[in-house]
Scaffold this active site. Structure first.
Site, mmCIF file in Angstrom:
data_model
loop_
_atom_site.group_PDB
_atom_site.id
_atom_site.type_symbol
_atom_site.label_atom_id
_atom_site.label_comp_id
_atom_site.label_asym_id
_atom_site.label_seq_id
_atom_site.Cartn_x
_atom_site.Cartn_y
_atom_site.Cartn_z
ATOM 1 N N TYR A 2 -2.901 11.003 1.050
ATOM 2 C CA TYR A 2 -3.296 10.707 -0.327
ATOM 3 C C TYR A 2 -3.176 11.964 -1.204
ATOM 4 O O TYR A 2 -2.749 11.885 -2.364
ATOM 5 C CB TYR A 2 -4.734 10.196 -0.373
ATOM 6 C CG TYR A 2 -4.884 8.735 -0.037
ATOM 7 C CD1 TYR A 2 -5.207 7.809 -1.028
ATOM 8 C CD2 TYR A 2 -4.710 8.270 1.262
ATOM 9 C CE1 TYR A 2 -5.358 6.461 -0.734
ATOM 10 C CE2 TYR A 2 -4.862 6.932 1.570
ATOM 11 C CZ TYR A 2 -5.179 6.027 0.571
ATOM 12 O OH TYR A 2 -5.313 4.703 0.867
ATOM 13 N N HIS A 46 -4.612 -7.753 0.294
ATOM 14 C CA HIS A 46 -3.930 -6.469 0.387
ATOM 15 C C HIS A 46 -3.168 -6.307 1.703
ATOM 16 O O HIS A 46 -2.146 -5.633 1.746
ATOM 17 C CB HIS A 46 -4.965 -5.352 0.240
ATOM 18 C CG HIS A 46 -4.378 -3.992 0.097
ATOM 19 N ND1 HIS A 46 -3.643 -3.604 -0.997
ATOM 20 C CD2 HIS A 46 -4.418 -2.910 0.915
ATOM 21 C CE1 HIS A 46 -3.253 -2.350 -0.855
ATOM 22 N NE2 HIS A 46 -3.713 -1.901 0.302
ATOM 23 N N ASP A 91 0.841 -1.187 0.000
ATOM 24 C CA ASP A 91 0.000 0.000 0.000
ATOM 25 C C ASP A 91 0.888 1.255 0.000
ATOM 26 O O ASP A 91 1.843 1.324 -0.771
ATOM 27 C CB ASP A 91 -0.957 -0.037 1.198
ATOM 28 C CG ASP A 91 -2.101 0.962 1.080
ATOM 29 O OD1 ASP A 91 -3.052 0.686 0.325
ATOM 30 O OD2 ASP A 91 -2.026 2.023 1.734
#
Length: 384
Positions: free
Chosen positions: A307, A361, A177
């Site tokens: 982000y 993930h 990630d």
């Protein structure tokens, strides 16, 4: 830089406030209480909130967390929390492992033991690592950044400084990630310090140079770009919101533990490799330990804003730019869209590219034994 031991200590007032908020939660209406089609299932969240309020005992988990070797460092004005466990073996290799969103350093709890003392778990002492697991700025026990502009690129610089202060001139990096992006930035900008970088995800922002003088897109590469576009259209709303208007969402998540849990749980349900039963892979206590860390940190806005910082500073490469640090990639079957090896090889020196049998993930949390063995296998020829 100053480094000091750290103990996690949530106050009784914080716990009482959480309990009051949980007991006054108001859930939305729904057309299908058990469905995940529109997001988190109302029935699942109701059960999770009931367990959080009436059965989950934070103090038990806090005590367990405080058995881990935790420290706090001040690096370039930023306070960074990290785990540091020395390996048991003849010559442990330094390795820094970085988590992502909506994870935390707790993802690496079982991985820590497997990598630092492999002989205890049927491996070889020669594969031992000295493991450092930092908490991203604003995540877990790391306070929010003191200034704007801290993206994965700047975090890689903080990590390089931290490892140098710990006495590690050269080290390996690992991550999934956001942690994969940090590890790729380490390889790109701090190559002389990197023994190798191992990833279990390739960030969506990674873009090699295409166009004049470059090889045309292969069928596999075009298929990956198509799959990525489809994922962004059907599953990527969270990333678009984090990357553009994180402050607006933060008001809701900072005020409501039910809202925070719903926002995080959807991703675990979607991204974990589970047979229609998330709790068979990640128990409620593990989920709630992670969610509680996000709640108690009080810095949800910083976790979302990363982000945006990464959107403004993407992992884009110049024409003919090459990164010579050896790279290894583990591909887990339930992972988000992953590119073919050729896509990554346009920039990186890919030494290992392995498909795993199971996992998703959150590989370190879901399948720590599989990930640990793959990390050992990648770094084994790079030792010495």
């Amino acid at each position: 830089m100053s480094i000091r031991p750290f103990t996690l200590a949530i106050t009784t007032e914080q716990l009482d406030d959480l309990d009051r908020r949980l007991r006054s939660s108001r859930l939305p209406d729904t057309l299908a209480a058990d469905s995940w089609e529109d997001g988190t299932a109302v029935s699942f969240l109701a059960r999770l909130l009931d367990y959080w309020s009436n059965q989950f005992d934070w103090r038990i988990h806090e005590q367990r967390i405080n058995q881990l070797p935790q420290f706090m460092a001040k690096i370039d004005g930023e306070e960074i929390h990290f785990l540091h466990q020395r390996g048991v073996g003849p010559k442990p290799m330094p390795l820094i492992i970085t988590h992502g969103w909506p994870g935390s350093f707790l993802e690496m709890e079982r991985l820590l033991a497997l990598l630092t003392d492999p002989a205890k778990y049927g491996g070889h002492a020669s594969d031992a690592f000295d493991v450092v697991v930092p908490s991203l700025p604003g995540y877990g026990c790391s306070p929010a950044p003191t200034k704007a502009g801290i993206s994965s690129k700047q975090i890689a610089g903080l990590w390089a400084s931290l490892m140098g202060e710990l006495g590690y001139d050269r080290f390996g990096a690992q991550g999934g990630d956001i942690g994969a992006g940090v590890s790729m930035w380490l390889a790109r900008n701090h190559g002389p310090n990197l023994i190798g970088a191992h990833l279990n995800y390739i960030p969506g922002s990674f873009r090699p140079t295409l166009g004049t003088g470059q090889d045309a897109l292969s069928e596999e590469e075009q298929d990956f770009l198509n799959r990525s576009s489809q994922f962004a259209a059907t599953e990527g709303a969270y990333a678009a919101l984090h990357g553009t208007k994180p402050q607006t969402l933060a008001f809701a998540l900072a005020d409501s533990p039910a809202g925070l849990a719903a926002w995080i749980i959807e991703k675990f349900h979607s991204w974990v490799d589970h047979p229609d039963d998330l709790e068979r892979v990640v128990p409620l206590d593990a989920l709630l330990s992670d969610i509680s860390l996000y709640w108690f940190s009080g810095s949800i806005q910083a976790t979302l804003r990363l982000y945006k910082e990464n959107r403004l500073n993407p992992l884009v490469f110049e024409a003919n730019e090459r990164v010579e640090t050896p790279l290894g990639v583990a591909l887990f079957p339930k992972e988000l869209p992953m590119p073919p090896r050729s896509w990554v090889g346009r920039v990186f020196d890919v030494h290992r590219w392995e498909h795993m049998q199971r996992g998703g993930h959150f590989a370190a949390l879901e399948q720590p034994e599989i990930l640990a063995e793959e990390i050992r296998a990648f770094f084994r020829p790079l030792r010495g």
